[in-house]
Design an enzyme around this catalytic site. Structure first.
Site, PDB file in Angstrom:
ATOM      1  N   GLU A  47     -14.845 106.087  76.488  1.00  0.00           N
ATOM      2  CA  GLU A  47     -14.994 105.046  75.477  1.00  0.00           C
ATOM      3  C   GLU A  47     -14.193 105.376  74.220  1.00  0.00           C
ATOM      4  O   GLU A  47     -13.626 104.486  73.583  1.00  0.00           O
ATOM      5  CB  GLU A  47     -16.472 104.843  75.138  1.00  0.00           C
ATOM      6  N   TYR A 130     -20.211  99.914  68.524  1.00  0.00           N
ATOM      7  CA  TYR A 130     -19.716  99.600  69.866  1.00  0.00           C
ATOM      8  C   TYR A 130     -19.840 100.808  70.797  1.00  0.00           C
ATOM      9  O   TYR A 130     -20.371 100.707  71.911  1.00  0.00           O
ATOM     10  CB  TYR A 130     -18.258  99.133  69.837  1.00  0.00           C
ATOM     11  N   ASP A 148     -16.580  94.534  71.826  1.00  0.00           N
ATOM     12  CA  ASP A 148     -15.209  94.972  71.586  1.00  0.00           C
ATOM     13  C   ASP A 148     -14.300  93.749  71.617  1.00  0.00           C
ATOM     14  O   ASP A 148     -14.781  92.609  71.696  1.00  0.00           O
ATOM     15  CB  ASP A 148     -14.778  96.033  72.600  1.00  0.00           C
TER      16      ASP A 148
END
Length: 374
Positions: A47, A130, A148
């Site tokens: 991520e 996020y 996102d």
């Protein structure tokens, strides 16, 4: 809440949307190493890498990084220079520095385990809402919705939301919508399905609407206005700077490199020294002035060897590299950043920005030019 959004969130419609999206994801999801491992460290690392980076670009870096640092404790114990060297070329180096800081915190405060509580993971360097939602949902099955760029695009098209997505109010509304949509039973798969849909079907240009599994829920498709969403006000043109770069050689055929401060842009990376051109100043003069002002050395500016342009988030630069020779003085940085004389071969052991690595490649080419280094 708009009428389109109210209809979209009706109980029956919402259940059908989740079912259609998850069925599509199960069949079409790309096979990715971090998806198959189920390892929270791998998921967190992926991520971080996927911020500002496409999957196809990030994948080889992920595989190399995991090979070098197979777990959180190994990463925490590694020198920052090694971390940056394995990150080199991926860009946005603050991600790597924060990843390293976060690994140290996880090792010391969480026994080397990525935390599974929202407040704990948000407290780590480099982890915003996020990333926290993505890691918690994918690695631990916690029902947090992600937001996102891909998900923003999908949501604004599904609901015909024409508000400016750069505004905080719009993003907060979209985050609330994402939290409402996420499947409480398999939130990780649902979030990945939303992101996968945006990345592979609901793309910014020429979206593949005919292949979309949730086309019948899409307000923008029904209105024939898919590419009108999302809306964002145009940004002002980026400023541009000309930078003179001094590639300084000494009598031992070594070159002067400088380590950038860790708390600044490209922090911790090495570079050839240089500085901004002043108005109406010849670039060769810029080289000479900067080296005298910054390091207290006198150089001869022998010849230009390469020019390249590069764009960052907030500005653009053109680097003008000059081959230079040290004449007098011992370089000492005013801001106490480390300096080092290295050979061309030794430069492989240091982490450079992409633009400086390109200068090294050009220097290797020029080294083969007869008479240039006599």
């Amino acid at each position: 809440m708009s009428q389109a959004e109210t209809q979209f969130l009706a109980a029956d419609a919402l259940l059908q949307f989740r079912k259609q999206l998850l069925r599509w994801y199960k069949k079409h999801a790309r096979v990715l190493p971090w998806r198959s491992s189920g390892n929270p460290y791998h998921i967190w690392l992926s991520e971080i890498m996927l911020q500002q980076t496409r999957v196809d670009q990030a994948r080889p870096y992920f595989e190399r990084f995991v090979a070098a640092f197979p777990d959180v404790n190994t990463l925490a114990e590694a020198p920052l220079d090694d971390v940056l060297l394995n990150w080199e070329g991926l860009g946005y180096y603050s991600r790597a520095r924060n990843l390293h800081k976060a690994a140290k915190a996880i090792a010391s405060e969480h026994a080397g385990k990525v935390p599974d509580a929202y407040d704990a993971i948000r407290a780590l360097p480099g982890i915003g809402p996020y990333t926290a939602a993505a890691v918690l949902s994918i690695a631990f099955g916690k029902a947090y919705g992600v937001l996102d760029g891909n998900v923003i695009r999908v949501l604004t098209r599904l609901t015909c939301n024409g508000n400016d997505v750069t505004k905080g109010k719009t993003r907060r509304h979209l985050q609330s919508l994402s939290d409402t949509l996420v499947s409480p039973d398999i939130p990780g798969d649902f979030n990945q399905a939303m992101m996968e849909l945006g990345a592979t079907v609901c793309t910014p240009k020429k979206p593949k609407c005919k292949a979309c599994p949730v086309q019948d829920h899409c307000c923008a498709f029904a209105a024939g206005a898919v590419e009108s969403f999302p809306f964002a006000k145009k940004k002002a043109p980026l400023p541009h700077y000309d930078i003179a770069v001094a590639i300084i050689r000494n009598k031992k055929n070594e070159y002067l490199i400088q380590r950038r401060p860790e708390d600044g842009m490209l922090g911790g990376l090495w570079q050839f020294p240089g500085g901004k051109q002043e108005e109406e100043e010849p670039l060769g003069t810029t080289c000479h002035r900067e080296m005298m002002d910054e390091f207290g050395i006198d150089i001869s500016v022998d010849q230009p060897i390469h020019t390249l342009s590069h764009a960052y988030t907030h500005f653009k630069i053109t680097l003008h590299a000059f081959l230079c020779t040290l004449q007098t003085g011992v370089p000492a940085s005013k801001n106490e950043t480390p300096l080092q004389w290295v050979t061309l071969t030794q430069m492989d052991d240091f982490a450079f920005s992409r633009s400086n690595r390109r200068l090294i490649e050009q220097l290797l080419v020029h080294q083969q030019t007869p008479g240039l280094f006599d």
